[in-house]
Design a protein around this motif. Sequence first.
Motif, PDB file in Angstrom:
ATOM      1  N   GLY A  17       0.971  -1.165   0.140  1.00 57.45           N
ATOM      2  CA  GLY A  17      -0.058   0.123   0.098  1.00 57.45           C
ATOM      3  C   GLY A  17       0.944   1.227   0.018  1.00 57.45           C
ATOM      4  O   GLY A  17       0.695   2.207  -0.704  1.00 57.45           O
ATOM      5  N   ALA A  18       1.922   1.068   0.756  1.00 53.94           N
ATOM      6  CA  ALA A  18       2.890   2.353   0.669  1.00 53.94           C
ATOM      7  C   ALA A  18       3.533   2.606  -0.591  1.00 53.94           C
ATOM      8  O   ALA A  18       3.642   3.858  -0.903  1.00 53.94           O
ATOM      9  CB  ALA A  18       4.044   2.107   1.789  1.00 53.94           C
ATOM     10  N   VAL A  19       3.811   1.587  -1.237  1.00 53.07           N
ATOM     11  CA  VAL A  19       4.576   1.746  -2.479  1.00 53.07           C
ATOM     12  C   VAL A  19       3.668   2.132  -3.417  1.00 53.07           C
ATOM     13  O   VAL A  19       3.666   3.108  -4.266  1.00 53.07           O
ATOM     14  CB  VAL A  19       5.062   0.357  -2.847  1.00 53.07           C
ATOM     15  CG1 VAL A  19       5.498   0.383  -4.356  1.00 53.07           C
ATOM     16  CG2 VAL A  19       6.414  -0.129  -2.203  1.00 53.07           C
ATOM     17  N   ILE A  20       2.153   1.800  -3.362  1.00 52.09           N
ATOM     18  CA  ILE A  20       1.361   2.206  -4.244  1.00 52.09           C
ATOM     19  C   ILE A  20       0.898   3.701  -4.183  1.00 52.09           C
ATOM     20  O   ILE A  20       0.974   4.609  -4.951  1.00 52.09           O
ATOM     21  CB  ILE A  20       0.073   1.206  -4.260  1.00 52.09           C
ATOM     22  CG1 ILE A  20       0.233  -0.311  -4.859  1.00 52.09           C
ATOM     23  CG2 ILE A  20      -1.078   2.033  -4.910  1.00 52.09           C
ATOM     24  CD1 ILE A  20      -1.055  -1.222  -4.497  1.00 52.09           C
ATOM     25  N   GLY A  21       0.765   3.920  -2.752  1.00 54.12           N
ATOM     26  CA  GLY A  21       0.645   5.292  -2.707  1.00 54.12           C
ATOM     27  C   GLY A  21       1.672   6.097  -3.087  1.00 54.12           C
ATOM     28  O   GLY A  21       1.382   7.285  -3.634  1.00 54.12           O
ATOM     29  N   CYS A  22       2.807   5.655  -2.829  1.00 52.58           N
ATOM     30  CA  CYS A  22       4.089   6.691  -3.086  1.00 52.58           C
ATOM     31  C   CYS A  22       4.083   6.690  -4.737  1.00 52.58           C
ATOM     32  O   CYS A  22       4.156   7.768  -5.209  1.00 52.58           O
ATOM     33  CB  CYS A  22       5.347   5.887  -2.671  1.00 52.58           C
ATOM     34  SG  CYS A  22       7.007   6.905  -3.304  1.00 52.58           S
ATOM     35  N   THR A  24       1.492   6.346  -6.967  1.00 49.76           N
ATOM     36  CA  THR A  24       0.316   7.237  -7.332  1.00 49.76           C
ATOM     37  C   THR A  24       0.842   8.941  -6.915  1.00 49.76           C
ATOM     38  O   THR A  24       0.598   9.717  -8.097  1.00 49.76           O
ATOM     39  CB  THR A  24      -0.928   6.775  -6.451  1.00 49.76           C
ATOM     40  OG1 THR A  24      -1.078   5.555  -6.547  1.00 49.76           O
ATOM     41  CG2 THR A  24      -2.036   7.678  -6.856  1.00 49.76           C
ATOM     42  N   GLY A  25       1.400   9.234  -5.951  1.00 47.85           N
ATOM     43  CA  GLY A  25       1.812  10.583  -5.612  1.00 47.85           C
ATOM     44  C   GLY A  25       2.759  10.932  -6.653  1.00 47.85           C
ATOM     45  O   GLY A  25       2.570  12.313  -7.315  1.00 47.85           O
ATOM     46  N   TRP A  26       3.694  10.024  -7.044  1.00 48.60           N
ATOM     47  CA  TRP A  26       4.612  10.412  -8.082  1.00 48.60           C
ATOM     48  C   TRP A  26       3.972  10.719  -9.282  1.00 48.60           C
ATOM     49  O   TRP A  26       4.241  11.714 -10.203  1.00 48.60           O
ATOM     50  CB  TRP A  26       5.672   9.488  -8.375  1.00 48.60           C
ATOM     51  CG  TRP A  26       6.788   9.857  -7.167  1.00 48.60           C
ATOM     52  CD1 TRP A  26       7.274   8.990  -6.118  1.00 48.60           C
ATOM     53  CD2 TRP A  26       7.769  10.858  -7.333  1.00 48.60           C
ATOM     54  NE1 TRP A  26       8.306   9.638  -5.581  1.00 48.60           N
ATOM     55  CE2 TRP A  26       8.723  10.752  -6.358  1.00 48.60           C
ATOM     56  CE3 TRP A  26       8.017  12.051  -8.277  1.00 48.60           C
ATOM     57  CZ2 TRP A  26       9.795  11.568  -6.010  1.00 48.60           C
ATOM     58  CZ3 TRP A  26       9.022  12.954  -7.939  1.00 48.60           C
ATOM     59  CH2 TRP A  26       9.942  12.658  -6.898  1.00 48.60           C
ATOM     60  N   VAL A  27       2.963   9.944  -9.895  1.00 51.57           N
ATOM     61  CA  VAL A  27       2.325   9.939 -10.985  1.00 51.57           C
ATOM     62  C   VAL A  27       1.721  11.444 -11.058  1.00 51.57           C
ATOM     63  O   VAL A  27       1.519  11.920 -12.157  1.00 51.57           O
ATOM     64  CB  VAL A  27       1.253   8.878 -11.267  1.00 51.57           C
ATOM     65  CG1 VAL A  27       0.409   9.035 -12.432  1.00 51.57           C
ATOM     66  CG2 VAL A  27       2.176   7.234 -11.481  1.00 51.57           C
ATOM     67  N   VAL A  28       0.937  11.650 -10.150  1.00 53.14           N
ATOM     68  CA  VAL A  28       0.280  12.689  -9.834  1.00 53.14           C
ATOM     69  C   VAL A  28       1.155  14.051 -10.201  1.00 53.14           C
ATOM     70  O   VAL A  28       0.568  14.733 -10.943  1.00 53.14           O
ATOM     71  CB  VAL A  28      -0.702  13.061  -8.485  1.00 53.14           C
ATOM     72  CG1 VAL A  28      -1.153  14.263  -8.449  1.00 53.14           C
ATOM     73  CG2 VAL A  28      -1.730  12.078  -8.533  1.00 53.14           C
TER      74      VAL A  28
END
Length: 58
Positions: A17-22, A24-28
Amino acid sequence: MAPDDQRPLASLLESGGAVIGCLTGWVVVVGIFIGAVAIGTICIGGTAAMLAAAFLAP
């Protein structure tokens, strides 16, 4: 046995979840940056085209 079996899965889900969140943040962030660059390029290009038209107009 059950807690020992579930702990690795829970930690895996947390790290995943942390990796996915990170990511996602970078993609945004990258998407906003690319969008800003594209808009800036279009604005600069439009301004340059207007100035060129003004200067080159007979």
